[in-house]
Design a protein around this motif. Structure first.
Motif, mmCIF file in Angstrom:
data_model
loop_
_atom_site.group_PDB
_atom_site.id
_atom_site.type_symbol
_atom_site.label_atom_id
_atom_site.label_comp_id
_atom_site.label_asym_id
_atom_site.label_seq_id
_atom_site.Cartn_x
_atom_site.Cartn_y
_atom_site.Cartn_z
ATOM 1 N N UNK A 202 0.837 -1.191 0.000
ATOM 2 C CA UNK A 202 0.000 0.000 0.000
ATOM 3 C C UNK A 202 0.873 1.243 0.000
ATOM 4 N N UNK A 203 0.607 2.132 -0.977
ATOM 5 C CA UNK A 203 1.375 3.362 -1.110
ATOM 6 C C UNK A 203 0.443 4.541 -0.933
ATOM 7 N N UNK A 204 0.597 5.328 0.135
ATOM 8 C CA UNK A 204 -0.246 6.517 0.284
ATOM 9 C C UNK A 204 0.130 7.566 -0.760
ATOM 10 N N UNK A 205 -0.870 8.171 -1.390
ATOM 11 C CA UNK A 205 -0.655 9.212 -2.398
ATOM 12 C C UNK A 205 -0.765 10.557 -1.684
ATOM 13 N N UNK A 206 0.336 11.288 -1.676
ATOM 14 C CA UNK A 206 0.377 12.587 -1.004
ATOM 15 C C UNK A 206 0.453 13.687 -2.042
ATOM 16 N N UNK A 207 -0.457 14.627 -1.976
ATOM 17 C CA UNK A 207 -0.476 15.788 -2.866
ATOM 18 C C UNK A 207 -0.232 17.023 -2.015
ATOM 19 N N UNK A 208 0.890 17.683 -2.288
ATOM 20 C CA UNK A 208 1.280 18.861 -1.495
ATOM 21 C C UNK A 208 1.368 18.518 -0.003
ATOM 22 N N UNK A 209 1.853 17.316 0.281
ATOM 23 C CA UNK A 209 2.027 16.885 1.651
ATOM 24 C C UNK A 209 0.776 16.418 2.341
ATOM 25 N N UNK A 210 -0.359 16.412 1.648
ATOM 26 C CA UNK A 210 -1.623 15.992 2.233
ATOM 27 C C UNK A 210 -2.070 14.673 1.626
ATOM 28 N N UNK A 211 -2.684 13.851 2.461
ATOM 29 C CA UNK A 211 -3.167 12.554 1.987
ATOM 30 C C UNK A 211 -4.292 12.751 0.976
ATOM 31 N N UNK A 212 -4.151 12.115 -0.194
ATOM 32 C CA UNK A 212 -5.170 12.198 -1.254
ATOM 33 C C UNK A 212 -5.864 10.852 -1.465
ATOM 34 N N UNK A 213 -5.067 9.789 -1.457
ATOM 35 C CA UNK A 213 -5.633 8.473 -1.707
ATOM 36 C C UNK A 213 -4.600 7.391 -1.467
ATOM 37 N N UNK A 214 -4.961 6.161 -1.842
ATOM 38 C CA UNK A 214 -4.110 5.016 -1.550
ATOM 39 C C UNK A 214 -4.053 4.092 -2.752
ATOM 40 N N UNK A 215 -2.806 3.739 -3.143
ATOM 41 C CA UNK A 215 -2.588 2.759 -4.197
ATOM 42 C C UNK A 215 -2.260 1.427 -3.546
ATOM 43 N N UNK A 216 -3.041 0.388 -3.867
ATOM 44 C CA UNK A 216 -2.807 -0.945 -3.316
ATOM 45 C C UNK A 216 -2.400 -1.887 -4.440
ATOM 46 N N UNK A 217 -1.229 -2.512 -4.266
ATOM 47 C CA UNK A 217 -0.736 -3.496 -5.230
ATOM 48 C C UNK A 217 -0.825 -4.864 -4.577
ATOM 49 N N UNK A 218 -1.722 -5.708 -5.082
ATOM 50 C CA UNK A 218 -1.943 -7.033 -4.514
ATOM 51 C C UNK A 218 -1.015 -8.020 -5.215
ATOM 52 N N UNK A 219 -0.152 -8.666 -4.412
ATOM 53 C CA UNK A 219 0.893 -9.543 -4.944
ATOM 54 C C UNK A 219 0.489 -10.995 -4.719
ATOM 55 N N UNK A 220 0.504 -11.767 -5.787
ATOM 56 C CA UNK A 220 0.195 -13.201 -5.705
ATOM 57 C C UNK A 220 1.335 -13.905 -4.980
ATOM 58 N N UNK A 221 1.065 -14.366 -3.747
ATOM 59 C CA UNK A 221 2.135 -14.946 -2.925
ATOM 60 C C UNK A 221 2.682 -16.229 -3.539
ATOM 61 N N UNK A 222 1.827 -17.052 -4.138
ATOM 62 C CA UNK A 222 2.297 -18.305 -4.721
ATOM 63 C C UNK A 222 3.255 -18.036 -5.884
ATOM 64 N N UNK A 223 2.870 -17.118 -6.773
ATOM 65 C CA UNK A 223 3.738 -16.783 -7.896
ATOM 66 C C UNK A 223 5.048 -16.172 -7.412
ATOM 67 N N UNK A 224 4.925 -15.300 -6.396
ATOM 68 C CA UNK A 224 6.095 -14.613 -5.863
ATOM 69 C C UNK A 224 7.120 -15.610 -5.314
ATOM 70 N N UNK A 225 6.660 -16.536 -4.463
ATOM 71 C CA UNK A 225 7.598 -17.466 -3.836
ATOM 72 C C UNK A 225 8.045 -18.560 -4.801
ATOM 73 N N UNK A 226 7.213 -18.929 -5.760
ATOM 74 C CA UNK A 226 7.658 -19.899 -6.765
ATOM 75 C C UNK A 226 8.854 -19.363 -7.519
ATOM 76 N N UNK A 227 8.805 -18.068 -7.852
ATOM 77 C CA UNK A 227 9.927 -17.456 -8.577
ATOM 78 C C UNK A 227 11.139 -17.251 -7.665
ATOM 79 N N UNK A 228 10.871 -16.837 -6.427
ATOM 80 C CA UNK A 228 11.980 -16.538 -5.512
ATOM 81 C C UNK A 228 12.724 -17.790 -5.075
ATOM 82 N N UNK A 229 11.997 -18.893 -4.874
ATOM 83 C CA UNK A 229 12.615 -20.083 -4.313
ATOM 84 C C UNK A 229 12.838 -21.190 -5.350
ATOM 85 N N UNK A 230 12.683 -20.856 -6.611
ATOM 86 C CA UNK A 230 12.949 -21.839 -7.657
ATOM 87 C C UNK A 230 14.437 -22.199 -7.632
#
Length: 485
Positions: A202-230
């Motif tokens: 989750x990345x908070x979006x700050x505009x002029x130092x004020x909170x505007x919104x939130x970007x959420x990047x959902x990561x597939x854990x199975x794909x992530x660890x399959x690649x990392x631990x291959x």
């Protein structure tokens, strides 16, 4: 023990004597007091138990040191190999994580610049492009304020469109942490509303130092660890991963058996992740085996330790019991009259070597103790005697002797005494002994009568010394009775 020794050293001899003589005599007196204390301790039950335990520990430790000395090099080699494996895991996780985070970083920058000109088609195209170029991203979501406005891909994620993050009780603490810290935060594994588990960056979006919104990047854990631990050498090593952050002591299981973190032989390593840490624990699957001979020696060593400690303990306990029956009062654990006579004889012999000092005798008799027994029972009476004995013992020096003379009467031998010291001690004891205390749910108050005498200042023989101190005590006791209504 240090305070009485220091007191003795500072007060033993007049300042007119040469310094080296005063110091020598002070050291000799302190040594005598220490030896007397040590002699008493060697006859105690605690000394028997402690000595038996020390014998047991000494033999066991010797056995274990001999058995494990030759294993140290092998243990070091295994730890070095485990650390190298953990470092490899960390490098692979960093590689896969950076591949995801750079996309989120670029998208958050775009949102800061375009926050006033966003439209559905443009956002859909950008999110689709980034999603198509990613390896492990399950979906993106963009919230304006706290409400989700954009999601890609939409298929399978319809449930989260328009949802207010504050309504998601399970996820809100992590979302709030990201917003309040104004930092990108990696959390998970998280149970998703649309089903399944994943990591969320989750990345908070700050505009002029004020909170505007939130970007959420959902990561597939199975794909992530399959690649990392291959191609990881998982046959030789087992490992576990858990997460944590600086604002909370809680940790979340990510991968493997969490029991590895409780294994002292496992190698541990930390990995910095956005606004938190991942912890790795690595252990070889096959440790070097212990030979049958090692086990035989170990068992024989422990048996020898057990038999030796039991034998020593039994011998010392028997010796302690014999000594206690001979010289100590069973109720108060104070020296009885027989041991008192021996202590007084020793004090007199020491006095013959240093006739400049006096020996004080202080008799203490509890007033109206019979009334306590009659009113509250003998159990309360016994507690009263034990409490009084402890209070007297607390006020005297370690070189002094407190004994139970009989019944409700106690006696103290004070070496290196004078009239001032005897008066001060008497007043301290009068105050301390007279403090109320609780026994069997009842508040007990008791007073005492005191009588003291100095040898050879007040009496030239032991018999007359004891008789004078006892007479003075009973004189005070009679005064106490005369003032009562």
């Amino acid at each position: 023990m240090d305070r009485p020794y220091l007191h003795a050293i500072l007060n033993l001899y007049p300042s007119a004597q040469p310094d080296n003589m005063r110091i020598s005599k002070a050291i000799a007196q302190s040594a005598n007091a220490f030896l007397q204390w040590l002699h008493e301790k060697t006859f105690s039950q605690s000394f028997a138990v402690s000595t038996a335990a020390l014998v047991f520990l000494a033999i066991v430790l010797s056995t274990e040191v001999l058995l494990h000395f030759h294993e140290r090099e092998a243990i070091s080699e295994r730890r070095a190999a485990s650390l190298a494996f953990a470092s490899q895991l960390r490098a692979r996780v960093d590689r896969e994580l950076n591949a995801v985070l750079y996309l989120s970083s670029g998208l958050s920058s775009y949102l800061v610049v375009r926050h006033q000109q966003l439209n559905q088609r443009e956002m859909r195209d950008i999110l689709a492009t980034l999603h198509g170029n990613s390896r492990h991203i399950r979906n993106f979501s963009v919230a304006i304020g706290h409400k989700v406005a954009y999601v890609h891909p939409l298929v399978g994620n319809e449930k989260i469109v328009g949802i207010d993050y504050r309504e998601i009780t399970a996820q809100w603490p992590a979302i709030k942490l990201a917003i309040e810290s104004a930092k990108g935060t990696l959390t998970g594994p998280v149970q998703l509303l649309q089903g399944g588990t994943a990591f969320i960056y989750r990345t908070p979006i700050l505009v002029n130092g004020q909170y505007w919104g939130l970007l959420s990047t959902v990561i597939d854990s199975h794909s992530f660890f399959d690649a990392a631990f291959r191609e990881i050498d998982s046959e030789r090593y087992e490992f576990a991963i858990r997460s944590g952050n600086a604002s909370s002591a809680e940790t979340n299981a990510i991968w493997g058996d969490m029991a590895l973190f409780s294994d002292s032989t496992a190698t541990r390593l930390e990995v910095e992740v956005p606004n938190g840490k991942w912890f790795f624990a690595v252990r070889p699957r096959q440790a070097s085996g212990t030979s049958m001979l090692v086990w035989i020696i170990r068992i024989m060593g422990w048996l020898l330790a057990l038999l030796s400690s039991v034998g020593v303990g039994a011998l010392l306990r028997q010796r302690s019991e014999l000594a206690r029956h001979a010289g100590f009062d069973s109720l108060t654990n104070l020296p009885n009259r027989r041991l008192f006579d021996d202590r007084l004889d020793q004090a007199i012999r020491r006095h013959t070597r240093n006739e400049n000092q006096q020996i004080g005798i202080l008799f203490i008799d509890l007033d109206d103790f019979k009334e306590i027994n009659d009113r509250y029972g003998h159990k309360v009476g016994d507690i009263t005697l034990r409490t009084t004995a402890l209070r007297i013992h607390d006020e005297v020096r370690i070189s002094d002797t407190v004994a139970r003379w009989g019944g409700d009467e106690f006696v103290v031998i004070i070496e290196e005494a004078d009239a001032d010291l005897m008066n001060q001690l008497t007043e301290r004891l009068r105050q301390h002994v007279g403090k109320p205390f609780e026994a069997e749910g009842k508040i007990i108050e008791i007073a005492a009568s005191f009588g003291s005498a100095l040898y050879p200042g007040d009496a030239s023989t032991l018999a007359s010394l004891l008789e004078l101190a006892d007479q003075r005590m009973y004189t005070e006791k009679q005064r106490h009775k005369d003032v009562l209504p």
